[in-house]
Design a protein around this motif. Structure first.
Motif, PDB file in Angstrom:
ATOM      1  N   GLN A  34       0.819  -1.216   0.000  1.00 28.68           N
ATOM      2  CA  GLN A  34       0.000   0.000   0.000  1.00 28.68           C
ATOM      3  C   GLN A  34       0.853   1.266   0.000  1.00 28.68           C
ATOM      4  OE1 GLN A  34      -3.336  -0.100  -0.481  1.00 28.68           O
ATOM      5  NE2 GLN A  34      -2.833  -2.254  -0.775  1.00 28.68           N
TER       6      GLN A  34
ATOM      7  N   LYS B 132      -0.632   4.346  -1.697  1.00 33.51           N
ATOM      8  CA  LYS B 132      -1.777   4.883  -0.934  1.00 33.51           C
ATOM      9  C   LYS B 132      -1.276   5.649   0.294  1.00 33.51           C
ATOM     10  CE  LYS B 132      -5.822   4.047  -1.262  1.00 33.51           C
ATOM     11  NZ  LYS B 132      -6.976   4.805  -1.764  1.00 33.51           N
ATOM     12  N   LEU B 133      -0.277   5.101   0.982  1.00 27.07           N
ATOM     13  CA  LEU B 133       0.273   5.775   2.159  1.00 27.07           C
ATOM     14  C   LEU B 133       0.941   7.092   1.768  1.00 27.07           C
ATOM     15  CD1 LEU B 133       1.698   2.638   3.982  1.00 27.07           C
ATOM     16  CD2 LEU B 133      -0.367   3.925   4.564  1.00 27.07           C
TER      17      LEU B 133
ATOM     18  N   HIS C  10      -1.562   9.823   1.242  1.00 28.80           N
ATOM     19  CA  HIS C  10      -2.005  10.437   2.501  1.00 28.80           C
ATOM     20  C   HIS C  10      -0.868  11.169   3.220  1.00 28.80           C
ATOM     21  CE1 HIS C  10      -6.046   8.888   2.450  1.00 28.80           C
ATOM     22  NE2 HIS C  10      -5.627   7.634   2.365  1.00 28.80           N
TER      23      HIS C  10
ATOM     24  N   PHE D 130      -6.983   9.226   6.382  1.00 24.22           N
ATOM     25  CA  PHE D 130      -6.519   7.860   6.615  1.00 24.22           C
ATOM     26  C   PHE D 130      -7.643   7.033   7.243  1.00 24.22           C
ATOM     27  CE2 PHE D 130      -4.725   4.966   9.878  1.00 24.22           C
ATOM     28  CZ  PHE D 130      -4.086   4.050   9.047  1.00 24.22           C
TER      29      PHE D 130
ATOM     30  N   ASP E  80     -10.513   6.265   4.750  1.00 25.69           N
ATOM     31  CA  ASP E  80     -10.177   5.576   3.505  1.00 25.69           C
ATOM     32  C   ASP E  80     -10.665   4.130   3.569  1.00 25.69           C
ATOM     33  OD1 ASP E  80      -8.850   4.146   1.413  1.00 25.69           O
ATOM     34  OD2 ASP E  80      -7.323   5.712   1.323  1.00 25.69           O
TER      35      ASP E  80
ATOM     36  N   GLU F 253     -11.019   1.822   1.272  1.00 25.23           N
ATOM     37  CA  GLU F 253     -10.209   0.856   0.531  1.00 25.23           C
ATOM     38  C   GLU F 253      -9.001   0.412   1.370  1.00 25.23           C
ATOM     39  OE1 GLU F 253      -7.348   0.712  -3.418  1.00 25.23           O
ATOM     40  OE2 GLU F 253      -8.964   2.193  -3.356  1.00 25.23           O
ATOM     41  N   LEU F 254      -8.316   1.370   1.970  1.00 23.45           N
ATOM     42  CA  LEU F 254      -7.162   1.056   2.806  1.00 23.45           C
ATOM     43  C   LEU F 254      -7.594   0.300   4.065  1.00 23.45           C
ATOM     44  CD1 LEU F 254      -4.136   1.214   3.250  1.00 23.45           C
ATOM     45  CD2 LEU F 254      -4.457   3.524   4.182  1.00 23.45           C
ATOM     46  N   THR F 255      -8.719   0.682   4.632  1.00 20.24           N
ATOM     47  CA  THR F 255      -9.239  -0.028   5.800  1.00 20.24           C
ATOM     48  C   THR F 255      -9.496  -1.483   5.471  1.00 20.24           C
ATOM     49  OG1 THR F 255     -10.193   1.977   6.742  1.00 20.24           O
ATOM     50  CG2 THR F 255     -11.133  -0.112   7.481  1.00 20.24           C
TER      51      THR F 255
ATOM     52  N   LYS G 131      -8.020  -3.299   3.126  1.00 14.75           N
ATOM     53  CA  LYS G 131      -6.716  -3.952   2.962  1.00 14.75           C
ATOM     54  C   LYS G 131      -6.108  -4.279   4.321  1.00 14.75           C
ATOM     55  CE  LYS G 131      -6.337  -3.861  -1.530  1.00 14.75           C
ATOM     56  NZ  LYS G 131      -6.382  -5.074  -2.321  1.00 14.75           N
ATOM     57  N   ARG G 132      -6.242  -3.371   5.262  1.00  9.51           N
ATOM     58  CA  ARG G 132      -5.737  -3.603   6.619  1.00  9.51           C
ATOM     59  C   ARG G 132      -6.471  -4.772   7.263  1.00  9.51           C
ATOM     60  NH1 ARG G 132      -6.955   1.485   9.429  1.00  9.51           N
ATOM     61  NH2 ARG G 132      -5.751   0.675  11.165  1.00  9.51           N
TER      62      ARG G 132
END
Length: 104
Positions: free
Chosen positions: A25, A28-29, A32, A64, A67, A69-71, A73-74
């Motif tokens: 990611q 993405k990081l 942000h 963050f 997000d 999508e990122l959540t 993935k986490r």
């Protein structure tokens, strides 16, 4: 002005899986403006992850958290999102005293 945040979260699939997700990611990081200064698990509890992160602003911290999508993935990497605690650090701090230690 950057903001340091101390984070703590439960992970269920191990540090290696979580770390691979972070590297995957990277774009993405960067979007942000997030930088990890430290990430590791407790010596006697490999399910308890601790991080120190740097954000460029409060808006970036909020983005963050929002997000989806990122959540997801986490979550897929074993992070129990509901267990997460993020604590902003005051502007009074120092780092890398007396020298930096970096393990990649």
């Amino acid at each position: 002005m950057s903001i340091l945040v101390k984070g703590q979260i439960t992970i269920t699939k191990g540090f290696d899986t979580w770390q691979k997700m972070v590297y995957a990611q990277d774009a993405k990081l960067k979007e942000h403006g997030i930088k990890f200064l430290f990430a590791g698990t407790e010596k006697d509890n490999p399910h308890q992850l601790h991080v120190i992160m740097m954000f460029p602003s409060m808006e970036a911290i909020q983005a963050f958290g929002a997000d989806d999508e990122l959540t997801e993935k986490r979550r897929e990497a074993g992070a129990v999102i509901e267990s997460g605690v993020m604590t902003p650090i005051s502007g009074d701090y120092f780092t890398n005293y007396p020298e930096a230690f970096i393990k990649n």
